[in-house]
Design a protein around this motif. Structure first.
Motif, short mmCIF file in Angstrom:
data_model
loop_
_atom_site.label_atom_id
_atom_site.label_comp_id
_atom_site.label_asym_id
_atom_site.label_seq_id
_atom_site.Cartn_x
_atom_site.Cartn_y
_atom_site.Cartn_z
N ASP A 188 50.90 32.36 106.74
CA ASP A 188 50.87 32.56 105.30
C ASP A 188 52.28 32.50 104.71
O ASP A 188 52.50 31.88 103.66
CB ASP A 188 50.23 33.91 104.98
CG ASP A 188 50.00 34.11 103.49
OD1 ASP A 188 50.29 35.20 102.99
OD2 ASP A 188 49.53 33.16 102.83
N SER A 189 53.24 33.11 105.38
CA SER A 189 54.60 33.14 104.84
C SER A 189 55.29 31.78 104.95
O SER A 189 56.18 31.46 104.15
CB SER A 189 55.43 34.20 105.57
OG SER A 189 55.51 33.90 106.96
N ALA A 190 54.88 30.97 105.93
CA ALA A 190 55.52 29.66 106.12
C ALA A 190 55.19 28.71 104.98
O ALA A 190 56.03 27.93 104.54
CB ALA A 190 55.11 29.05 107.45
N GLY A 191 53.94 28.75 104.52
CA GLY A 191 53.54 27.86 103.44
C GLY A 191 53.44 26.41 103.85
O GLY A 191 53.37 25.52 103.00
N LYS A 192 53.46 26.15 105.14
CA LYS A 192 53.35 24.79 105.66
C LYS A 192 52.76 24.86 107.06
O LYS A 192 52.78 25.93 107.69
CB LYS A 192 54.71 24.10 105.69
CG LYS A 192 55.69 24.77 106.65
CD LYS A 192 57.03 24.02 106.70
CE LYS A 192 57.96 24.68 107.71
NZ LYS A 192 59.26 23.97 107.82
#
Length: 251
Positions: A188-192
């Motif tokens: 979720d935090s990576a966004g990729k």
């Protein structure tokens, strides 16, 4: 022909797959994906019904799953489905085809297919099918008998998975909610999309642990998997959030 069968407790190191597809480009896409999928290998690739029969005549004991197109140059895919089902009772068959007609789908279901994928197939859907196949084979190989609750878990593919149903879902052995939350948070935090090693670094765990949790999330349709390319140009599985994980992460 005598075909190898596995007794309870016995499982192959890798599940062998036969690809039956007359379009070599699609066959190569499937092959590349399978070779990046842990626990699977391609035994052979056939572009016709005759080639499929020939390969099965020599390698039937190595094949546990057949990916079958409905449109082949020398035989209808459904005809080949029934022939394979009759001659090789140990295999499972997945139809991968552009055929959307209800009559075709209905006959394939009557033929006992494991799954039916409509082209073009998304990587996440293919990954989900492979994960479910491995989970069911391993569950059945581990026991000589099953009670109703255990059988219902094995047949989980017959009811909806993932989604936003209320209440926490029960987790399989070897999967705990704390680690699962860490994996979801990393994605979720990576966004990729991330590779398993990138997830492992983000959550402070080993690559094998991260991959095990990622593949579980793929199997319940919370995470999607796709082929990407690493720093050295080699293809690798990359993972992205594709659904709501709350039902699996809540106590």
């Amino acid at each position: 022909m005598r075909e190898e069968m596995y007794e309870p407790g016995q499982m192959p190191d890798e599940y062998g797959i036969l690809i039956v597809e007359d379009d070599f480009r699609i066959a190569e896409i499937h092959r590349a994906f399978i070779e990046q999928s842990q626990g699977f290998r391609v035994v052979g690739m056939a572009r016709s019904g005759a080639e499929a029969h020939e390969l099965m005549a020599h390698h039937a004991s190595d094949v546990q799953l057949v990916l079958l197109d409905a449109y082949l140059p020398d035989v209808e895919g459904l005809e080949l489905l029934w022939a394979l089902r009759r001659d090789h009772v140990h295999i499972d068959i997945v139809m991968i085809t552009a055929a959307r007609e209800v009559d075709t789908i209905s006959e394939a279901l009557r033929g006992g297919i494991f799954d039916y994928l409509i082209k073009p197939v998304e990587a996440a859907r293919m990954a989900q099918m492979l994960a479910r196949f491995r989970r069911e084979r391993e569950a059945l190989a581990a026991r000589s008998e099953l009670n109703q609750e255990e059988l219902d878990r094995v047949l989980a593919r017959l009811r909806p998975e993932g989604g936003t149903n209320s209440g926490a879902r029960s987790l399989p052995k070897g999967i705990d909610r704390l680690t699962l939350r860490a994996v979801v948070a990393a994605l979720d935090s990576a966004g990729k999309p991330l590779a398993a090693m990138e997830v492992a670094r983000a959550m402070g765990a080993s690559r094998s642990t991260a991959r095990r949790y990622l593949e579980f999330l793929v199997s319940v349709q919370v995470v999607g998997a796709e082929l990407g390319y690493g720093d050295v140009g080699r293809p690798e599985r990359r993972y992205r959030l594709a659904g709501d994980a709350s039902a699996w992460c809540e106590e």
